[in-house]
Design a protein around this motif. Structure first.
Motif, PDB file in Angstrom:
ATOM      1  N   VAL A   1     -27.023 -78.019  23.800  1.00  0.00           N
ATOM      2  CA  VAL A   1     -26.328 -77.585  25.017  1.00  0.00           C
ATOM      3  C   VAL A   1     -25.034 -78.382  25.116  1.00  0.00           C
ATOM      4  O   VAL A   1     -25.053 -79.616  25.055  1.00  0.00           O
ATOM      5  CB  VAL A   1     -27.216 -77.838  26.267  1.00  0.00           C
ATOM      6  N   LYS A   2     -23.900 -77.660  25.239  1.00  0.00           N
ATOM      7  CA  LYS A   2     -22.608 -78.350  25.240  1.00  0.00           C
ATOM      8  C   LYS A   2     -21.772 -77.953  26.451  1.00  0.00           C
ATOM      9  O   LYS A   2     -21.650 -76.753  26.744  1.00  0.00           O
ATOM     10  CB  LYS A   2     -21.791 -77.960  23.998  1.00  0.00           C
ATOM     11  N   ALA A   3     -21.204 -78.952  27.115  1.00  0.00           N
ATOM     12  CA  ALA A   3     -20.187 -78.666  28.129  1.00  0.00           C
ATOM     13  C   ALA A   3     -18.962 -78.140  27.383  1.00  0.00           C
ATOM     14  O   ALA A   3     -18.613 -78.649  26.315  1.00  0.00           O
ATOM     15  CB  ALA A   3     -19.851 -79.945  28.883  1.00  0.00           C
TER      16      ALA A   3
ATOM     17  N   ILE B   1     -24.370 -72.728  24.502  1.00  0.00           N
ATOM     18  CA  ILE B   1     -25.734 -72.989  24.024  1.00  0.00           C
ATOM     19  C   ILE B   1     -25.758 -72.616  22.550  1.00  0.00           C
ATOM     20  O   ILE B   1     -25.282 -71.532  22.173  1.00  0.00           O
ATOM     21  CB  ILE B   1     -26.757 -72.154  24.814  1.00  0.00           C
ATOM     22  N   GLU B   2     -26.270 -73.532  21.739  1.00  0.00           N
ATOM     23  CA  GLU B   2     -26.046 -73.371  20.312  1.00  0.00           C
ATOM     24  C   GLU B   2     -27.303 -73.662  19.497  1.00  0.00           C
ATOM     25  O   GLU B   2     -28.070 -74.574  19.831  1.00  0.00           O
ATOM     26  CB  GLU B   2     -24.935 -74.344  19.918  1.00  0.00           C
ATOM     27  N   GLU B   3     -27.421 -72.931  18.434  1.00  0.00           N
ATOM     28  CA  GLU B   3     -28.473 -73.156  17.434  1.00  0.00           C
ATOM     29  C   GLU B   3     -28.326 -74.563  16.856  1.00  0.00           C
ATOM     30  O   GLU B   3     -27.210 -75.007  16.570  1.00  0.00           O
ATOM     31  CB  GLU B   3     -28.272 -72.106  16.328  1.00  0.00           C
ATOM     32  N   PHE B   4     -29.432 -75.262  16.682  1.00  0.00           N
ATOM     33  CA  PHE B   4     -29.413 -76.604  16.086  1.00  0.00           C
ATOM     34  C   PHE B   4     -29.295 -76.479  14.566  1.00  0.00           C
ATOM     35  O   PHE B   4     -30.032 -75.730  13.942  1.00  0.00           O
ATOM     36  CB  PHE B   4     -30.708 -77.342  16.453  1.00  0.00           C
ATOM     37  N   LEU B   5     -28.350 -77.206  13.992  1.00  0.00           N
ATOM     38  CA  LEU B   5     -28.173 -77.189  12.537  1.00  0.00           C
ATOM     39  C   LEU B   5     -28.638 -78.517  11.973  1.00  0.00           C
ATOM     40  O   LEU B   5     -28.371 -79.566  12.562  1.00  0.00           O
ATOM     41  CB  LEU B   5     -26.689 -77.014  12.181  1.00  0.00           C
ATOM     42  N   SER B   6     -29.282 -78.489  10.803  1.00  0.00           N
ATOM     43  CA  SER B   6     -29.584 -79.781  10.188  1.00  0.00           C
ATOM     44  C   SER B   6     -28.926 -79.872   8.823  1.00  0.00           C
ATOM     45  O   SER B   6     -28.616 -78.861   8.193  1.00  0.00           O
ATOM     46  CB  SER B   6     -31.085 -80.041  10.108  1.00  0.00           C
TER      47      SER B   6
ATOM     48  N   GLU C   1     -26.355 -82.886   6.270  1.00  0.00           N
ATOM     49  CA  GLU C   1     -25.444 -84.037   6.312  1.00  0.00           C
ATOM     50  C   GLU C   1     -24.206 -83.614   7.096  1.00  0.00           C
ATOM     51  O   GLU C   1     -23.638 -82.551   6.857  1.00  0.00           O
ATOM     52  CB  GLU C   1     -25.002 -84.425   4.901  1.00  0.00           C
ATOM     53  N   GLU C   2     -23.777 -84.483   8.011  1.00  0.00           N
ATOM     54  CA  GLU C   2     -22.590 -84.180   8.802  1.00  0.00           C
ATOM     55  C   GLU C   2     -21.391 -84.925   8.220  1.00  0.00           C
ATOM     56  O   GLU C   2     -21.483 -86.119   7.937  1.00  0.00           O
ATOM     57  CB  GLU C   2     -22.842 -84.610  10.248  1.00  0.00           C
ATOM     58  N   ILE C   3     -20.288 -84.217   8.026  1.00  0.00           N
ATOM     59  CA  ILE C   3     -19.095 -84.868   7.476  1.00  0.00           C
ATOM     60  C   ILE C   3     -17.877 -84.542   8.321  1.00  0.00           C
ATOM     61  O   ILE C   3     -17.873 -83.577   9.081  1.00  0.00           O
ATOM     62  CB  ILE C   3     -18.830 -84.426   6.010  1.00  0.00           C
TER      63      ILE C   3
ATOM     64  N   LEU D   1     -19.048 -77.357  12.953  1.00  0.00           N
ATOM     65  CA  LEU D   1     -19.670 -77.838  14.193  1.00  0.00           C
ATOM     66  C   LEU D   1     -18.654 -77.868  15.309  1.00  0.00           C
ATOM     67  O   LEU D   1     -18.931 -77.507  16.442  1.00  0.00           O
ATOM     68  CB  LEU D   1     -20.173 -79.275  14.012  1.00  0.00           C
ATOM     69  N   GLU D   2     -17.472 -78.366  14.996  1.00  0.00           N
ATOM     70  CA  GLU D   2     -16.450 -78.517  16.033  1.00  0.00           C
ATOM     71  C   GLU D   2     -15.119 -78.785  15.367  1.00  0.00           C
ATOM     72  O   GLU D   2     -15.048 -79.194  14.206  1.00  0.00           O
ATOM     73  CB  GLU D   2     -16.775 -79.721  16.926  1.00  0.00           C
ATOM     74  N   TYR D   3     -14.052 -78.542  16.130  1.00  0.00           N
ATOM     75  CA  TYR D   3     -12.736 -79.020  15.723  1.00  0.00           C
ATOM     76  C   TYR D   3     -12.285 -80.102  16.676  1.00  0.00           C
ATOM     77  O   TYR D   3     -12.572 -80.055  17.877  1.00  0.00           O
ATOM     78  CB  TYR D   3     -11.702 -77.887  15.761  1.00  0.00           C
TER      79      TYR D   3
HETATM   80  P1  AMP Z   1     -19.484 -82.011  18.920  1.00  0.00           P
HETATM   81  O1  AMP Z   1     -18.734 -82.747  19.974  1.00  0.00           O
HETATM   82  O2  AMP Z   1     -19.567 -80.544  19.122  1.00  0.00           O
HETATM   83  O3  AMP Z   1     -19.134 -82.402  17.523  1.00  0.00           O
HETATM   84  O4  AMP Z   1     -20.952 -82.600  18.996  1.00  0.00           O
HETATM   85  C1  AMP Z   1     -21.191 -83.978  18.879  1.00  0.00           C
HETATM   86  C2  AMP Z   1     -22.260 -84.228  17.874  1.00  0.00           C
HETATM   87  O5  AMP Z   1     -23.445 -83.510  18.219  1.00  0.00           O
HETATM   88  C3  AMP Z   1     -21.909 -83.722  16.481  1.00  0.00           C
HETATM   89  O6  AMP Z   1     -21.137 -84.631  15.789  1.00  0.00           O
HETATM   90  C4  AMP Z   1     -23.279 -83.504  15.881  1.00  0.00           C
HETATM   91  O7  AMP Z   1     -23.811 -84.721  15.422  1.00  0.00           O
HETATM   92  C5  AMP Z   1     -24.086 -83.041  17.063  1.00  0.00           C
HETATM   93  N1  AMP Z   1     -24.110 -81.566  17.098  1.00  0.00           N
HETATM   94  C6  AMP Z   1     -23.237 -80.748  17.709  1.00  0.00           C
HETATM   95  N2  AMP Z   1     -23.563 -79.451  17.519  1.00  0.00           N
HETATM   96  C7  AMP Z   1     -24.674 -79.451  16.778  1.00  0.00           C
HETATM   97  C8  AMP Z   1     -25.521 -78.415  16.248  1.00  0.00           C
HETATM   98  N3  AMP Z   1     -25.272 -77.122  16.470  1.00  0.00           N
HETATM   99  N4  AMP Z   1     -26.579 -78.800  15.509  1.00  0.00           N
HETATM  100  C9  AMP Z   1     -26.862 -80.094  15.293  1.00  0.00           C
HETATM  101  N5  AMP Z   1     -26.113 -81.107  15.765  1.00  0.00           N
HETATM  102  C10 AMP Z   1     -25.035 -80.802  16.507  1.00  0.00           C
END
Ligand code: AMP
Ligand code: GLY
Length: 425
Positions: free
Chosen positions: A142-144, A183-188, A190-192, A281-283
């Motif tokens: 869940v993201k603002a 509202i977003e699907e959880f991804l698993s 490695e995060e880069i 995931l994000e910009y």
């Molecule tokens: P964000 O500000 O959108 O990057 O979110 C902060 C952190 O939350 C990210 O760096 C990820 O570690 C985690 N995150 C965000 N979205 C997801 C997602 N859809 N699935 C899993 N982890 C997420």
């Protein structure tokens, strides 16, 4: 070239350190800066929130390039105000800064341009948002929508947690940022972090890094701005890098051009390397902090020419690609006890008189007072080591960290562990 850097953190110290190495630099200013940056740059006595004051300063000092470090002034339109006065800026317009300013905007851009990303829905009413939770498996994210200083993302393990998160957003836990919720699907995976230097039409790849967001060792505890980072990201193979460029960065930049809001500045893509390939995931619309403190030392003296070219639409005339030097770099953040919660300011720090030439101590939140160096923030120092391997870079960084005297400081001992102990997931 006469340059003004906007910002006060470790990232801005890394900018100053890199561009100081260029023969083409003739004057360097910073607003507001910190104790470390002010050893390399003169103080520009302007309030960054006062765009016209920044513009007057640039005119009076004949500034050729403004580098904007943090996102807030960009989302606030500082780059537009400066460009309107003819000042070259490394940093996007307010419209292009929506890539960081609104998560809903990015999701829409990704879906419209087939950029791989997590499934999501955007809602601006609490009832529909709560009902939408049924469309997602657990855990759910869940993201603002708006800027929430890195705090607006909740990974909910249970339906009740997800409902609480949705209600908290609409109840104002993240201020105006939470009046829309993604509202977003959880991804698993490695995060880069991947970086692209963009001039509006062309871009150059600026490399990859991984950071440690959690405050505690083993990546546990609350999220922070980042407790350490390393480059390159070993899990980003050349094939995956090519995919990130072709499937994520390039269509996004084209979409911004087509929308009439080309992106000029440093584009930071947060990517999850999932089983079904890299996903956005994000910009962010600026360099990462602490990622800048590991990547910029590998760019060195070329940074100034590249940044100026990006700010003036001239990347096409430069080399086909930017090759970072082939060293590894690892940075350890030293923070004040209590961070990311409340902490006291003003504790004294003693730095070693000399450090290894392959170590750089960047200041993130410091100030000088009567010849004493004082902590002035949560994240206070970022200590970068460079080396021919990640282990060498790490050992240099920690050797320097151990030579710093600061009773109120703490740091993580395990930066880089994911890269150094593979297959532990
Ligand atoms: P964000 O500000 O959108 O990057 O979110 C902060 C952190 O939350 C990210 O760096 C990820 O570690 C985690 N995150 C965000 N979205 C997801 C997602 N859809 N699935 C899993 N982890 C997420
Ligand atoms: N290190 C993550 C960020 O700068 O947002």
């Amino acid at each position: 070239m006469r340059v003004l850097i906007i910002g006060s953190g470790g990232r801005e110290h890394a900018f100053a350190h890199a561009i100081r190495q260029s023969d083409r630099l003739s004057a360097l200013f910073v607003a507001p800066g910190n104790a470390g940056i002010l050893q390399l740059a003169d103080s520009a006595p302007v309030d960054v929130a006062d765009h016209s004051a920044v513009g007057h300063f640039c005119e009076a000092e004949r500034i050729d390039l403004v580098i904007v470090g943090p996102e807030a002034p960009l989302v606030d339109g500082l780059a537009d105000s400066l460009r309107a006065r003819g000042v070259a800026v490394l940093g996007p317009s307010q419209a292009a800064a929506e890539l960081e300013g609104s998560k809903a905007f990015v999701k829409q851009l990704a879906f419209a341009n087939d950029v791989p990303t997590a499934d999501s829905q955007t809602h601006d009413q609490v009832d529909t948002a709560l009902a939408a939770l049924d469309d997602f498996a657990l855990p759910v994210v869940v993201k603002a929508d708006g800027l929430a200083a890195g705090k607006g993302v909740i990974i909910a393990e249970t339906k009740a947690q997800a409902e609480d998160a949705v209600r908290a957003c609409f109840d104002g836990a993240f201020g105006a940022a939470g009046s829309r919720v993604v509202i977003e699907e959880f991804l698993s995976g490695e995060e880069i972090s991947c970086f692209a230097l963009c001039d509006g039409t062309d871009y150059r790849w600026l490399g990859s890094a991984q950071d440690h967001k959690r405050v505690g060792e083993g990546d546990t505890g609350p999220n922070t701005g980042g407790m350490g980072a390393y480059t390159p990201a070993p899990c980003l193979t050349p094939t995956l890098e090519a995919q990130v460029r072709r499937d994520i960065i390039e269509p996004s930049l084209r979409a911004m051009v087509n929308a009439g809001t080309p992106f000029q500045g440093i584009l930071f893509a947060g990517i999850m390397l999932t089983q079904s390939g890299p996903k956005l995931l994000e910009y962010n619309v600026r360099f990462g902090d602490p990622e800048a403190q590991v990547i910029l030392p590998r760019l060195g003296a070329r940074a100034l020419d590249l940044f100026h070219a990006a700010a003036t639409g001239g990347l096409g005339a430069l080399d086909a690609d930017v090759v970072l030097d082939d060293r590894h770099a690892l940075t350890v953040v030293m923070a004040t006890t209590g961070y990311p919660g409340s902490y006291a300011k003003g504790s004294e720090i003693t730095l070693p008189a000399e450090t290894d030439p392959q170590v750089i101590i960047f200041h993130a939140g410091t100030q000088h007072s009567d010849n004493r160096l004082l902590a002035n923030g949560g994240r206070v120092l970022t200590v970068t080591g460079l080396g021919t391997s990640l282990i060498e870079a790490r050992d240099r960084a920690y050797q320097a960290v151990d030579s710093i005297q600061w009773s109120e400081g703490f740091f993580r001992r395990d930066i880089g562990w994911r890269a150094l102990t593979p297959n532990t997931d």
